[in-house]
Write an enzyme that holds these catalytic residues in place. Structure first.
Site, PDB file in Angstrom:
ATOM      1  CE1 TYR A 625       4.235   0.946  15.666  1.00 57.26           C
ATOM      2  CE2 TYR A 625       6.590   1.341  15.355  1.00 57.26           C
ATOM      3  CZ  TYR A 625       5.358   1.739  15.847  1.00 57.26           C
ATOM      4  OH  TYR A 625       5.250   2.927  16.520  1.00 57.26           O
ATOM      5  CG  HIS A 705      -0.322   2.888  12.212  1.00 57.77           C
ATOM      6  ND1 HIS A 705       0.981   2.460  12.413  1.00 57.77           N
ATOM      7  CD2 HIS A 705      -0.382   4.132  12.741  1.00 57.77           C
ATOM      8  CE1 HIS A 705       1.668   3.408  13.030  1.00 57.77           C
ATOM      9  NE2 HIS A 705       0.859   4.432  13.238  1.00 57.77           N
ATOM     10  CG  ASN A 748       4.569   5.604  11.506  1.00 54.05           C
ATOM     11  OD1 ASN A 748       5.643   5.053  11.248  1.00 54.05           O
ATOM     12  ND2 ASN A 748       4.149   5.770  12.735  1.00 54.05           N
TER      13      ASN A 748
END
Length: 771
Positions: A625, A705, A748
């Site tokens: 990510y 997210h 996260n």
């Protein structure tokens, strides 16, 4: 086909338990049904049963649909396969209908056994068609795997299907037809949907009258129930995700009269959920209790937890995303609330609020109660790869501000081997207070306001107030915590946001009457500044890996020793979700800005693309990510059906983000040969990293997210809420959810969301003028 779940497009379609069934009386026949009206297509589905003591095999049902509905279907069992499927459509002045059955996702065929009898108020007119029917031999039936029975003594999740495309041969009850245009689920307490034998027999014989609903009044337009008096609250909190639960708990702790509204239903056993695996029957466990069932959230044939009217994955049930995610729980670093990431300076000292969160909900990187770690092979191999690249191992949540060249065990907020989160902690304390009320299946359509003053909210639940209206007290406040898609939609429907979005609401026949006058519209950048982590999956094999059957068997038939261990002590492999290791590294982009790369390592893989043979039992995934520092932005809005969706996707709108992610992936795979036996299979050695990223499916970049759609700031030109989380140009409307976070957190986000909620509610309580 009827209720087919197209898994490949679920991120863009979704299905969810959007609302609850309730009692209503059909004015044409006086029959009391328990059912639901779909708010998009305005089709009503209802059921009523004889007393449980009769041990009957029948029920009376109805479908009432606008004339533009070409066909509609209902399955009280809630799934397509091996279930009773009822399909009907108008043909001239008549209704054509059939009972069908399917063993695969193909055209359902005639079902033997059920006997359908049309009741006298079945009709077709210029605006609607109605099928009222008696369904005999319809409560249980035989399947290839055993007997299937409707949960008539408990809670169930019926499903519906709808199409605006006509069937192929309207006069033929067994006509073929195209797959439904839309479908959905709703919660129904079947145990309440029963009347006396005499009353049922009267209706079943075609008689009318005599029905009195035994539960909350209906949300449909056919209700004959009188309006009820509304109870005013100091605080109305909309949405029982992490932000809403924490806000409601702290407000009620402060003595305020609070109601928390959740559009979905229960999840864990403790909260009233019942949907669990057959191997755990009798152990008071649901899918949402058992951490090891996380991966099955995305492959279940009955995924009622996804929000139906949001076209990405979003959780519509108690706990929101924290109930259906992998529960990775990262203590926020300083940067998550720094001015450099967009926060007002008054938010810089997050530590007292993070400490409050940690005291209520500690993290753990060894979630099994026996203290052992399980299925660690993928993390061990990834650690060997990272060691060569100069990374160092840390206990990540003991060092939250160290996020460059570090890795450590994945950290969770599971408690005692079960899902924890805000539901097991903050919600538990809130619901014990007399000044706290909770209502599930309460769908908030809009806030009701007079200019800048919010007077309450309008819901689908007329048991809460006349026409579903819930008021606040004279100094009361409303807090939206419906998430990065839900909160913007409520604002649009309340006349707050960009003109193009409010105009869509104005053009909707159902939503338009609830808009304030155009002179009172508030122009704010709702839906802009949206971020989400772009994510790329790398799939590897190694001889030491146990891919755990790619998590495909844990719902129906997990490894016997593992399920036995979990049922005995909540320990073992199933006490954790799939992630096993996480890592971070900082990169400087060509624009001189620093971006952080995050990696998550787990056994198994969502998909494999390779031209070479590989051992499927040895696969594992590193998901890469970009987090803090990304500069790409998107926009969230609504379409004509009031579905919340990305209007501009937020991945790689700035090419520098893509360049940094490509650099990070190249670094990860550069030293593969230093780990004997390690092989990269997706992308394989015929595909360069650049080509792999450039050709990556844009829909698969989604990490869910989402932040920033109601961003916090100091100016209404660039932000939606001020530093106290109050919506600009309103007196008493606040937002406490992921949508106010101005930039991607480091990890996260649900730990950051919870810390934010602790700080936000403190600011709201301290703000003058409140209750």
């Amino acid at each position: 086909m009827l209720l087919r779940l197209a898994i490949s497009i679920l991120p863009f379609v979704g299905s969810a338990l959007a609302q609850a069934g309730a009692a209503y009386t059909d004015p044409d026949n006086g029959i009391t049904f328990w059912g639901f009206t779909d708010p998009v297509h305005h089709v009503t589905y209802g059921y009523i049963f004889p007393p449980l003591a009769d041990n009957s095999q029948e029920f009376i049902g109805e479908i009432v649909a606008p004339i533009e509905t070409k066909w509609a279907g209902a399955t009280p069992g809630g799934a397509m396969l091996h279930n009773l499927l009822l399909v009907a459509w108008p043909n001239g002045n008549s209704i054509v209908r059939s009972a069908r059955y399917a063993t695969d996702y193909v055209q359902p065929t005639a079902m033997s056994g059920p006997v359908l009898t049309d009741l006298p108020t079945t009709k077709v007119n210029s605006t609607h068609w109605k099928w009222v029917y008696r369904c005999q031999n319809c409560v249980s039936w035989s399947t290839a795997t055993g007997t299937q029975t409707l949960p008539i003594d408990s809670f169930g999740v019926p499903a519906w299907a709808w199409s605006n495309v006509g069937v192929d041969t309207p006069s033929n009850p067994q006509s073929t037809f195209l797959e439904h245009t839309d479908f959905g689920f709703f919660g129904l307490d079947f145990s309440q949907a029963h009347v006396s034998t005499a009353l049922y027999n009267n209706w079943a014989a075609g008689g009318t009258g005599g029905g009195t609903p035994t539960g909350p009044p209906t949300t449909t337009t056919t209700t004959t129930q009188p309006p009820v008096s509304a109870t005013p609250y100091d605080y109305i909190v909309v949405g029982a995700g992490p932000g809403g639960i924490i806000a409601a708990d702290r407000l009620s702790e402060a003595g305020k009269k609070v109601i928390l509204l959740e559009r979905g239903g229960p999840a864990t056993w403790e909260t009233g959920g019942t949907y669990g695996p057959t191997w755990a029957k009798g152990y008071n466990l649901t899918k949402f209790d058992v951490p090891g069932l996380f991966e099955t959230m995305f492959s279940d044939s009955n995924p009622f937890w996804w929000c139906k009217d949001v076209n990405v994955f979003a959780g519509c049930l108690l706990g929101g995303g924290t109930t259906i995610n992998g529960a990775l729980y990262w203590i926020p670093p300083y940067s998550d609330f720094a001015t450099t990431t967009g926060w007002p300076s008054s938010w810089g000292n997050h530590q007292p609020y993070t400490d409050k969160m940690k005291s209520r909900l500690p993290s753990t990187d060894a979630p099994s109660p026996d203290g052992k770690r399980y299925l660690e092979q993928s993390g061990d191999i990834a650690a060997k790869l990272l060691d060569v690249q100069g990374y160092r191992r840390l206990t990540i949540n003991d060092n939250p501000d160290q996020k460059d060249h570090v890795y450590g065990y994945s950290s969770f907020d599971f408690i005692g081997g079960k899902r924890g989160g805000p539901v097991a902690t903050y919600f538990k304390t809130a619901k014990a207070r007399q000044n706290f009320a909770y209502r599930q299946y309460a769908y908030v359509l809009n806030v009701v306001r007079n200019g800048a003053q919010i007077t309450g909210v309008k819901t689908n639940d007329s048991s809460l107030g006349p026409d579903g209206f819930i008021p606040v007290t004279s100094k009361g406040r409303v807090i939206l915590s419906a998430g990065s898609f839900g909160s913007p939609r409520i604002l649009f429907r309340s006349g707050i946001g960009p003109t193009d979005m409010i105009t869509i609401v104005k053009n909707d026949a159902t939503a338009s009457p609830n808009l304030p006058p155009q002179a009172q519209w508030i122009n704010l950048p709702v839906g802009y500044n949206v971020s989400d982590n772009p994510s790329i999956n790398l799939v590897f094999t190694h001889p030491s890996i146990d891919a755990y059957e790619n998590w495909a068997q844990v719902w129906t038939s997990p490894r016997a020793a593992d399920s036995a261990q979990y049922l005995k002590s909540h320990s073992g492999v199933l006490s954790a979700s799939s992630p096993r290791l996480n890592f971070w590294r900082a990169y400087s982009g060509t624009d001189g800005k620093t971006r952080w790369m995050q990696g998550t390592v787990r056994p198994g893989a969502a998909s494999v693309t390779t031209a070479y043979p590989y051992n499927a039992s040895q696969i594992f995934t590193i998901t890469v990510y970009l987090s803090t520092g990304i500069t790409s932005r998107g926009r969230i809005g609504i379409d004509a059906a009031m579905t919340a969706r990305p209007l501009i996707t937020p991945w790689f709108t700035d090419p520098v983000d893509k360049g940094v992610l490509i650099q990070g992936i190249n670094d990860i795979v550069a030293n593969i040969k230093s780990v004997p036996g390690l092989t990269l299979i997706t992308p394989d050695n015929k595909t360069s990293v650049i080509d792999y990223v450039n050709n990556y499916d844009p829909g698969s970049l989604n990490s869910n997210h989402w932040v920033g759609s109601n961003t916090i700031g100091t100016s209404s030109a660039k932000a939606v809420v001020d530093e106290n989380t109050k919506v600009f140009n309103t007196n008493n409307l606040f937002i406490v959810d992921a949508s106010i976070i101005p930039q991607m957190p480091m990890g996260n986000p649900h730990g950051t969301i919870m810390s934010m909620a602790e700080q936000a509610v403190t600011k709201i309580l301290a703000l003058a003028g409140g209750p």
